[in-house]
Motif scaffolding. Sequence first.
Motif: not given
Lengths: 191, 158
Positions: B15-17, B19, B23, B25, B27, B56, B59-60, B63-64, B66-67
């Motif tokens: 699941x996106x959340x 992930x 990610x 943690x 970064x 980075x 970016x994370x 990217x995420x 929505x979570x």
Amino acid sequence: MKARRVDGLNPELGIGEAAARIVRMRWDEVRGFVPRALDARKRRAAHDMRIAVKRLRYVLEVTSPVFGPHAAEAALQMRSLQDVLGKVHDCDVLIPLVRDRIGRAPDSDAEALWALVAHLQARRADLHARFVRRWAELEAENFTAQLHAALEQRPGTDRPAGERRPDTMTAADPAGEMRRDLADSTARRTS
Amino acid sequence: MARGSEVAGLEPEVPFGVAAARVLRLRSEELWEQAGGVLDTSDIERVHDMRVATRRLRAVLEIFEACFEPEAHAAVLGDVKALADALGERRDPDVQIAALMRYRDRAAEADRPGVQGLIDSLTEVQEKGNAKLERALTKALRSDLHGRLEALAQEAGG
């Protein structure tokens, strides 16, 4: 340049599907700067394209393991493109600084600084030409089709556990280390 | 810091959340690992590495997005951007000075004083950038940015 919002993302969606939507959007944004950024006079377009390339690169770096092998290669290609655009941008920032310095420096320094401006302009032209060649190579390699194909491949769910990389997170306290460095720095300046 | 570490166990159906939490943690830890000695102007690669780690991490967060819980996410993203800006204000003169020193060393003897004058003025800019970076790092620590990043990760995917 603000990134466009990707609709339909939510925490329950699989990372493969979510990341594919983001990558498609970010690649469309990169392509949107062509042909403007290929014109060496369009500095703003090259700058904005560099930002767009950087966004795509970072998405691919994080998510390439959930796609076909070309996704990781695409991340490297975007890194290369970002690198050359970054060097173009460095010239675009430094040239006005040197020109400004000419206006304030002693007359005896002006000739040397004008020579520096000429050197930076020539370097900028070389770097931009390198960027144009790199872009042409991506088009010749049919980068778009290869990237989209990689996004449709979703390997990994049946990847043997032994092939998975170990978790690289550490249990150290790096923030604590930074506190000590800051304290050391303050002590050095006040001593 | 050539590239960020690959996130372990990232499979397409995760699941996106979940992930997002993994990610974020990773970064976040990479960012703090790069912070040591970053105010040392004699080793400009430290600022570069921390700046890349900050990019980075930013970016994370984007990217995420929505979570994450929107209010906490906006606050953390703002603080990471501020840190990135401060790193950039240090890094830009670092790069310019290094390029000008290379040019000066190859230039004709008569041209060197003019180039050196520019280097000297950029060294002052570098010092100001370093002071700003120190303030930004102190603020990040006092506002517990590290802990707030962990809280975001916890909220997103446990």
